[in-house]
Design an enzyme around this catalytic site. Sequence first.
Site, PDB file in Angstrom:
ATOM      1  N   GLU A 361       0.833  -1.208   0.000  1.00  0.00           N
ATOM      2  CA  GLU A 361       0.000   0.000   0.000  1.00  0.00           C
ATOM      3  C   GLU A 361       0.861   1.248   0.000  1.00  0.00           C
ATOM      4  O   GLU A 361       1.139   1.820   1.055  1.00  0.00           O
ATOM      5  CB  GLU A 361      -0.932   0.006   1.218  1.00  0.00           C
ATOM      6  CG  GLU A 361      -1.998  -1.072   1.186  1.00  0.00           C
ATOM      7  CD  GLU A 361      -3.008  -0.958   2.335  1.00  0.00           C
ATOM      8  OE1 GLU A 361      -2.816  -0.108   3.229  1.00  0.00           O
ATOM      9  OE2 GLU A 361      -3.985  -1.714   2.328  1.00  0.00           O
ATOM     10  N   GLU A 449      -6.199  -7.505  -0.383  1.00  0.00           N
ATOM     11  CA  GLU A 449      -6.468  -7.240   1.041  1.00  0.00           C
ATOM     12  C   GLU A 449      -7.751  -6.459   1.184  1.00  0.00           C
ATOM     13  O   GLU A 449      -7.942  -5.433   0.527  1.00  0.00           O
ATOM     14  CB  GLU A 449      -5.291  -6.456   1.655  1.00  0.00           C
ATOM     15  CG  GLU A 449      -5.439  -6.242   3.158  1.00  0.00           C
ATOM     16  CD  GLU A 449      -4.334  -5.351   3.730  1.00  0.00           C
ATOM     17  OE1 GLU A 449      -3.146  -5.624   3.484  1.00  0.00           O
ATOM     18  OE2 GLU A 449      -4.675  -4.373   4.423  1.00  0.00           O
TER      19      GLU A 449
HETATM   20  C1  DCB Z   1      -3.790  -1.592   5.634  1.00  0.00           C
HETATM   21  C2  DCB Z   1      -2.489  -2.316   5.786  1.00  0.00           C
HETATM   22  C3  DCB Z   1      -2.455  -3.274   6.938  1.00  0.00           C
HETATM   23  C4  DCB Z   1      -3.299  -2.754   8.057  1.00  0.00           C
HETATM   24  C5  DCB Z   1      -4.724  -2.769   7.527  1.00  0.00           C
HETATM   25  C6  DCB Z   1      -5.731  -2.178   8.527  1.00  0.00           C
HETATM   26  O1  DCB Z   1      -3.582  -0.263   6.047  1.00  0.00           O
HETATM   27  F1  DCB Z   1      -2.123  -2.959   4.663  1.00  0.00           F
HETATM   28  O2  DCB Z   1      -1.125  -3.459   7.328  1.00  0.00           O
HETATM   29  O3  DCB Z   1      -3.201  -3.594   9.193  1.00  0.00           O
HETATM   30  O4  DCB Z   1      -4.867  -2.103   6.308  1.00  0.00           O
HETATM   31  O5  DCB Z   1      -5.393  -0.883   8.856  1.00  0.00           O
HETATM   32  C7  DCB Z   1      -3.089  -2.974  10.443  1.00  0.00           C
HETATM   33  C8  DCB Z   1      -3.344  -4.045  11.484  1.00  0.00           C
HETATM   34  C9  DCB Z   1      -3.036  -3.529  12.846  1.00  0.00           C
HETATM   35  C10 DCB Z   1      -1.658  -2.942  12.877  1.00  0.00           C
HETATM   36  C11 DCB Z   1      -1.511  -1.879  11.821  1.00  0.00           C
HETATM   37  C12 DCB Z   1      -0.106  -1.280  11.739  1.00  0.00           C
HETATM   38  O6  DCB Z   1      -4.663  -4.512  11.366  1.00  0.00           O
HETATM   39  O7  DCB Z   1      -3.151  -4.560  13.790  1.00  0.00           O
HETATM   40  O8  DCB Z   1      -1.403  -2.362  14.169  1.00  0.00           O
HETATM   41  O9  DCB Z   1      -1.785  -2.469  10.549  1.00  0.00           O
HETATM   42  O10 DCB Z   1       0.805  -2.245  11.432  1.00  0.00           O
HETATM   43  C13 DCB Z   1      -4.481   0.760   5.684  1.00  0.00           C
HETATM   44  C14 DCB Z   1      -5.455   0.586   4.737  1.00  0.00           C
HETATM   45  C15 DCB Z   1      -6.279   1.625   4.362  1.00  0.00           C
HETATM   46  C16 DCB Z   1      -6.122   2.879   4.945  1.00  0.00           C
HETATM   47  C17 DCB Z   1      -5.152   3.083   5.922  1.00  0.00           C
HETATM   48  C18 DCB Z   1      -4.346   2.017   6.287  1.00  0.00           C
HETATM   49  N1  DCB Z   1      -6.953   3.934   4.574  1.00  0.00           N
HETATM   50  N2  DCB Z   1      -3.351   2.240   7.301  1.00  0.00           N
HETATM   51  O11 DCB Z   1      -7.698   3.826   3.632  1.00  0.00           O
HETATM   52  O12 DCB Z   1      -6.910   5.012   5.247  1.00  0.00           O
HETATM   53  O13 DCB Z   1      -3.135   3.393   7.670  1.00  0.00           O
HETATM   54  O14 DCB Z   1      -2.736   1.296   7.814  1.00  0.00           O
END
Ligand code: DCB
Length: 511
Positions: A361, A449
Site C-alpha cells: 500500500e 487485502e
Molecule cells: C492496511 C495495511 C495493513 C493494516 C490494515 C488495517 O492499512 F495494509 O497493514 O493492518 O490495512 O489498517 C493494520 C493491522 C493492525 C496494525 C496496523 C499497523 O490490522 O493490527 O497495528 O496495521 O501495522 C491501511 C489501509 C487503508 C487505509 C489506511 C491504512 N486507509 N493504514 O484507507 O486510510 O493506515 O494502515
Amino acid sequence: MKKFTKKFAQFIIFATLLCLCATGRAAFSDVPDDAWYASDVGRMRDTGLIAGYDDGTFRPDATITYAEFVTIIKRCATGEAQNSENGHWAGAVMEYAYNSGWYDYDEINADMYDKPIPRYMAAKLIALGLALPENEHEKNAYWEYMNSIKDFNSINGRYAYLVVRCYNNGVLNGDENGNFNPESDLTRAEAGAMILRAMDMSHTGAQPATAPPAQSPQSDLNTVKGGVSANGRLQVLGGRLCNEAGNPVVLHGMSSHGLHWFPQFTSREYIRMTSGSGANVFRIAMYTAEGGYISQPDNVKTLLTTAVDNAIAEDMYVIIDWHILSDGNPMTYVNQSKEFFNEVSARYANTPNVLYEICNEPNGGVSWANDIKPYAETIIPVIRANSPDSIILVGSGTWSQDINEPADNPLAYGNIMYTCHFYAGTHGQWLRDRIDYALGKGAPIFVTEWGTSAADGNGGVYLEESARWLDFLDSRGISWCNWSLCDKAESSAALSGDGLSQSGSFVFSRF
Ligand code: DCB
C-alpha cells in the site's frame, strides 16, 4: 544401457518385493562385500528392483535416468511396469506417472527420459509415487529439517516439503557434510537404497488420486475454483485471471497479519483450516518497516520460506507480499526489494503456486507516474529473469485505492494485476465504481487485502457492507484475500479463542 533396460523389463516379480527381508551377498564382480550398499544391492537383485548386467556387474556408481527411476517406482507402486512397443521404451510408464500426479507437465518431457535424474526430482517421485506418509513429526519438525539440511536454501521451493518428507521417513540422510545436493545425479546404488527404504516406510499399494477434482462455477462470470493441482500455472488473459487451461479462475482466501508478529498463524494447521473451508489462496504479509524484513531480513526470510512451503504443501496459491506501510514510498527500500525478490523468485522459479505482490500500500506523497511505476519497472524484470511467467501484483497510491492511475497508464508487461484494497467500514460505492472504471480500461484487478472493519483494522464489523462488496467482486469474478488470519484483539482478526471471530465466520462462509 540398452541391454540393461531390456533385461529390466523382464523383471516383474512383485511378489518377492513383499519379502523385503531378503538380503544375502550381492555377488557382483564390482560390488565389494564391505561396500555400504552391498546388502541393498542384494535386495535389489532378489526383488527384481534393479537387475545386474549380463557381464556379472552391477555398476553401482553409474547414474540413473528419469525413465529408469520412474519405472522402478511404478513397479514398486503397482507391481508391474510394461515397456512400450512404440516410441520410448518407458513412454507408457512415464504417462502413467504423469496421470497419477507424480510429476507435473513442466517438469519432465520426452527429451529428458534418458538424462540423469536430479536428486530433488527423485525425492518428489518417491514421496508421491510411493505415497510416503506425512506424520505429525514432519509438520512439527519442519524447522529442524530446515536447519539440519545444510544446503536447504538451495532446494527449489517447489520441492522442499517433499525433500523434508523423504528425510522424515528415513529415505534420505544427506551426505557426510549434511548436504542434500538437490541438483546432483543419483547413482544406481543410491537410487536403489532410497527406494528400498521408501518401500519399508510407504503406504504400499495406496494409489494416488488420478483425476483433478471437478471444477464448479462460482460466480456470475463462470469462474472456476480449486487448488494448484486443479488449475496449474495462472495467467492473465483479456484482463482476467485464468488457469493454465485458459478458463477464468477466482482465488479466495486469507491474508496473514504481519508475518514477524504472528508467524504461528502461517503453520500448516492454520493454512489448512482455510483450505478446508474452501480457500485456495493464502497471502503472506511480510512487513518491510515496523520491525519487519528491513530490520531482521534473515529471521523474516526464514519465516517467509516456511510459510510459503506450508501453503505449497496444502496445494494453495500463495502471495508473497512486500508489505510496505509506514514506508509509504516503495522507492525507500528499492534495493532491499530487488535483492529480496531476486532471491525468492529464484527459489520459487518454477513453482506454479507463487504470486508476487511487490508493494502492498503506497501512501503519503507518492504518485503512480513518479514513484510506483518506476519502482515496478525496476522489480518486475528482476522477478521475470528468474520466473518469466509468474503473476505480479502491483499496488497504487492512497493505500492501493488509486487504481484509476495504472488503468490510465499501465505497465508494459504481461501477467500483471493491479491490487485494490478496501475496508468495508470506510470504503464504499465510489471505490467499486473505480474498479469498474479500471476493468473498463482492461486493467486486471485483484483485491489482495480487504477487511470487514474500518480502515484501521478495527471497528464494526460491517458485515452488510462486506456482503455488498463480496457480491460485487463475485459478479466481476475478482479474486480476494481477507485481512487477517490472526487472533489480535481487533475486529478484522478472523480468529478468537479456539475458533472463528464474527469476522472470521462471515469470511469463511464466503470462500
Ligand atoms: C492496511 C495495511 C495493513 C493494516 C490494515 C488495517 O492499512 F495494509 O497493514 O493492518 O490495512 O489498517 C493494520 C493491522 C493492525 C496494525 C496496523 C499497523 O490490522 O493490527 O497495528 O496495521 O501495522 C491501511 C489501509 C487503508 C487505509 C489506511 C491504512 N486507509 N493504514 O484507507 O486510510 O493506515 O494502515
